[in-house]
Design an enzyme around this catalytic site. Structure first.
Site, PDB file in Angstrom:
ATOM      1  N   GLU A 106     -26.063  60.791  33.119  1.00  0.00           N
ATOM      2  CA  GLU A 106     -25.608  61.064  31.659  1.00  0.00           C
ATOM      3  C   GLU A 106     -24.165  60.785  31.530  1.00  0.00           C
ATOM      4  O   GLU A 106     -23.752  60.374  30.555  1.00  0.00           O
ATOM      5  CB  GLU A 106     -26.291  62.290  31.302  1.00  0.00           C
ATOM      6  CG  GLU A 106     -27.513  62.472  30.838  1.00  0.00           C
ATOM      7  CD  GLU A 106     -28.390  62.734  32.107  1.00  0.00           C
ATOM      8  OE1 GLU A 106     -27.978  63.060  33.222  1.00  0.00           O
ATOM      9  OE2 GLU A 106     -29.795  62.381  32.302  1.00  0.00           O
TER      10      GLU A 106
ATOM     11  N   HIS B 122     -36.841  71.136  27.569  1.00  0.00           N
ATOM     12  CA  HIS B 122     -37.342  69.768  26.756  1.00  0.00           C
ATOM     13  C   HIS B 122     -37.369  70.433  25.241  1.00  0.00           C
ATOM     14  O   HIS B 122     -38.232  69.899  24.597  1.00  0.00           O
ATOM     15  CB  HIS B 122     -38.474  69.407  27.184  1.00  0.00           C
ATOM     16  CG  HIS B 122     -38.482  68.834  28.590  1.00  0.00           C
ATOM     17  ND1 HIS B 122     -38.799  69.539  29.807  1.00  0.00           N
ATOM     18  CD2 HIS B 122     -38.390  67.547  29.113  1.00  0.00           C
ATOM     19  CE1 HIS B 122     -38.639  68.611  30.772  1.00  0.00           C
ATOM     20  NE2 HIS B 122     -38.504  67.691  30.331  1.00  0.00           N
TER      21      HIS B 122
END
Lengths: 378, 485
Positions: free
Chosen positions: A112, A182
């Site tokens: 990322e 999540h």
């Protein structure tokens, strides 16, 4: 289980998939006059398109459509991220590689911070990179690049270089069974960073319009997509070029008694709460979707609260230091003499997102109605 | 064909990998190379023939892994054919990896040390004959060498003055390039003026080479209003768009992935330019370094990574920073070509960077170039390096590895001429510093500019609150009788 499987199962197992009903609406008896397969309050939405040039899309298709238009209209737009080439784990980039080529739509290695840093370099060279972070929960490895580099690129160079045109897209929020990693809503971290814009759409129409506008902004944008609505929310979305301006909130439901302020997936919850408060208690709630959190549309909220005298701010993210605190602080400063009761917050608790207790953790319509009643009886 | 079916085909017929987007390999060539590698690893002589080699492998492995394909093979075929008929599975993560029964570590210490390219020795003697130098592609022209030398001298002079200026409290911070002048100026000279440069913070020599004036440096260090960043950043955080020099940030290694993204942009534009990225050996420990190397290699970006390995990250010596053979050795792990050179030999740096630049441009792929050098000064004006390294050590390097002295000897410049040049530069820097100090600073209300492309409503409100505050304070008499700021 691969990330792909995990992401797919998140979509599949969500109860909304079977019925097309938003998850939030399924938690409670379905309100009789709120059909699920219709854009919410389309008549109140100035950006709602005419039906002639629209297409029925759910939210992930609207996101894909926005990127397709961006790639089509500007050769400087590039789309990339983890698993983007085959269409993305949430299918948001489906078909883009085939249509625009592997140099403009491509996979990156799994990093990322690399994605964010790579995007910053592209933006500094006048490209408009649309980078996908697979889950908002995984933005933290990119935090330094976002906060220290992307956000400050313009200021530190005195405007010589900047990261305008850079959009970091990421799915955020509760999805039914996402657990700690999540389900998070990290918007407050980014709202605290000068130089960024933070945008969260509530449905397919705003997703397309806001994303396309974000790509065309001259400032970097963190674009958080409510993943619970990727498949659940369906609407008639304009086929072609269609933008929604940033920094403007929208009054989705006018009301006299109390103002409910939210954004993203929480807007559905607020609308449902408003509906039921009206039916059950005769309370007339005004619902405002902020859409852009940085810079946010204070004027619309302040104007509303001065009229209603009451306000509830609601978001899934933990309450302490959350965006609701900023809204509440501004309201008490600007509407002090109009307030009938303190500004209340209905938010996530200050804890990691608890898997099996998700229904109790999220600021549900039940909790919102409860707080509405407390506010009215203050 | 579905990806699953395609993968299946690749697993059983790895040499058709092209169908899966990977490199196409020839089974025959590949098997032959495996054969010869195995043979040399065993120390086997020529007597070990191909058939016997395959037969031995067959005998040793068949009992361990009796594959269905192998068992089904007709017994009459030769060992070679049997082996060839066996369907070895090769995995997508390392498709070219041959199989072996010899369990052997890839020993880090057995990997050969990368030599450092040099053209001048410590005494400034050219290690090539005149003819060899003339024949060497990219050997710098005499005029270029002289300009490199004079720029290195100017850099040295400016660093000394601005360092002293910080000590006198005239500027808030400074970082010198002492003993690294060749690495910075030599590489700058070898790059093109329009190559995009992403610097760490000790590369002011690149700007000096590209025409940034002493006045520009002093204006930035003093935070003058007419400098592009108008005092928004600490001294030495330079940036100039027209010089393709991206603004320095204090955060280490963050510029490396930026350079990769910029290089991708140049590739998309089909521009005959590259991105050049400077960083130190300490910064190479950051995650951004790894991310950037991997992105540059996999996305095939025309970027030249220039590592100044100067032995220290503030106080941490290289020996406590990494365990491998410097930074250049890591390139192979990323599938990237690398070079190492003596960073205090300006000629070697120039030739290495020119050659690497051409390679990057031609192949549109990254190269990692490591320049071995020594940090002659303190890390910054906030550091006292005598607390963690001896003065003898510093003196040793400054005496025997000074890049300016080396080039001076090579060019046969006499000391008197250099002293004159230094005195000339000294006067110009001091003049520039004086002018910069006298320049006005940015008015406080302008500090809100450049946070965004356009001032958003909340910043307009905050600017107004500052204005109102200043007005209230100005209207209020202070106890001493003068208005407070």
């Amino acid at each position: 289980m691969t990330t792909l499987h995990r992401a797919w199962s998140l979509c599949r197992r969500a109860p909304n998939l079977a019925t097309g009903m938003p998850l939030t609406l399924l938690r409670h008896p379905r309100p009789p006059d709120l059909p699920s397969r219709r854009p919410l309050h389309a008549e109140a939405a100035p950006m709602s398109p005419s039906s002639s040039d629209t297409e029925r899309m759910n939210l992930f298709m609207a996101v894909q459509s926005a990127m397709a238009v961006a790639l089509e209209t500007d050769p400087k737009v590039l789309v990339f991220g983890e698993d983007v080439a085959f269409g993305g784990v949430f299918r948001c980039t489906m078909g883009l590689r085939e249509r625009f080529g592997p140099h403009r739509v491509f996979n990156t290695p799994l990093s990322e911070q690399g994605i964010a840093g790579f995007a910053a370099g592209l933006a500094a060279m006048s490209y408009r990179p649309v980078a996908e972070i697979q889950f908002a929960d995984y933005m933290y490895p990119a935090f330094d690049q976002v906060v220290n580099e992307i956000a400050k690129y313009r200021y530190r160079s005195g405007g010589q270089f900047h990261c305008g045109g850079l959009v970091l897209r990421a799915p955020y929020g509760a999805v039914g069974h996402g657990g700690h990693y999540h389900s998070q809503s990290p918007e407050a971290y980014f709202v605290h960073t000068a130089g960024l814009k933070v945008v969260i759409p509530r449905d397919p129409v705003t997703a397309k319009g806001l994303l396309l506008q974000s790509i065309r902004e001259d400032d970097p944008v963190i674009f958080l997509e409510p993943k619970v609505l990727y498949r659940a929310a369906v609407a008639q979305v304009p086929r072609g070029d269609f933008t929604v301006p940033l920094g403007e909130a929208q009054v989705l439901r006018p009301g006299r008694d109390i103002t409910l302020v939210g954004y993203g997936a929480q807007v559905q919850v607020l609308l449902e709460a408003a509906q039921r408060a009206h039916q059950e208690d005769g309370i007339d709630c005004e619902v405002i979707d902020l859409m852009t959190l940085l810079p946010w549309d204070e004027r619309t909220v302040v104007e509303s609260v001065r009229r209603t005298g009451r306000c509830i701010v609601s978001h899934e993210a933990p309450v302490t230091g959350g965006f609701g605190a900023e809204v509440a602080a501004r309201i008490q400063q600007e509407c002090f003499l109009s307030l009938e009761c303190p500004v209340r917050r209905v938010c996530g608790y200050d804890m990691p997102f608890p898997l099996v207790h998700e229904k109790m953790y999220v600021p549900s319509a039940h909790k919102v109605i409860d707080e509405v009643r407390l506010a009215m009886n203050y | 064909m579905s990806w699953r079916a395609r993968l299946g085909r690749c697993i059983y017929r790895g040499w058709e990998w092209g169908a899966f987007g990977g490199a196409v390999t020839e089974r025959k060539t590949w098997a032959q190379s495996r054969f010869s590698r195995e043979r040399s690893a065993r120390g086997g002589g020529k007597s070990v023939g191909r058939q016997r080699w395959w037969a031995r492998r067959w005998a040793s492995e068949a009992s361990e892994v009796p594959s269905a394909a192998a068992l089904a093979a007709p017994a009459t075929t030769s060992a070679v054919q049997e082996a060839a008929a066996r369907r070895e599975v090769h995995f997508p993560g390392a498709l070219l990896a041959p199989y072996t029964c010899r369990l052997a570590f890839e020993e880090a210490t057995a990997v050969p040390i990368i030599p450092a390219y040099r053209l001048l020795d410590e005494q400034g003697t050219l290690l090539l004959s005149a003819a060899e130098a003339a024949a060497l592609q990219h050997f710098p022209a005499a005029e270029t060498v002289r300009r490199m030398y004079s720029t290195m001298v100017s850099l040295n002079v400016m660093d000394a003055i601005l360092y002293a200026a910080q000590r006198q409290g005239r500027i808030s911070f400074y970082m010198t390039t002492f003993c690294e002048e060749a690495a910075v100026v030599g590489s700058a000279a070898a790059l093109h003026h329009d190559d995009e440069v992403f610097a760490q913070y000790r590369e002011q020599g690149v700007l000096l080479w590209r025409g940034y004036t002493f006045q520009d440096f002093c204006d930035q260090c003093c935070g003058a209003r007419d400098e592009p960043a108008r005092g928004h950043q600490m001294p030495i955080h330079y940036g100039r768009r027209d010089m393709h020099f991206h603004t320095v940030s204090s955060t280490l290694a963050t510029q490396i992935p930026h350079a990769v993204g910029a290089a991708y942009a140049l590739k998309m534009d089909a521009a005959p330019r590259i991105a050049a990225c400077y960083f130190g050996e300490g910064a190479a420990s950051e995650g951004d370094f790894h991310a950037a190397m991997n992105f540059a290699a996999t996305l095939e970006c025309p970027v030249l990574f220039l590592c100044r390995n100067n032995g220290y990250a503030i106080s941490t010596p290289a020996s406590e920073q990494f365990r491998g053979d410097g930074i250049a050795r890591r390139a192979a792990g990323y599938g990237m070509d690398a070079l190492r050179c003596d960073g205090n030999d300006a000629l070697a740096v120039y030739v290495a960077v020119r050659t690497a630049r051409e390679r990057v441009l031609r192949t549109q792929r990254p190269v990692l170039l490591e320049m071995l050098t020594y940090r002659g000064g303190h890390h910054s004006t906030s550091d006292d390096s005598s607390r963690y390294r001896s003065t003898e050590e510093i003196e040793f390097f400054m005496q025997h590895a000074d890049p300016v002295a080396r080039l001076r000897t090579y060019l046969a410049v006499d000391m008197q001429a250099e002293r004159q040049a230094r005195e000339h530069d000294r006067e110009r820097v001091l003049e520039a510093l004086g002018r910069a100090e006298a320049k006005p600073r940015e008015p406080p209300l302008d500090m809100f500019t450049d946070v965004y492309a356009q001032l958003p409503p909340h910043l307009i409100r905050q600017r107004e609150s500052l204005r109102a505050h200043l007005e209230r304070m100005a209207a209020r008499p202070s106890p001493s009788g003068t208005a407070e700021p």
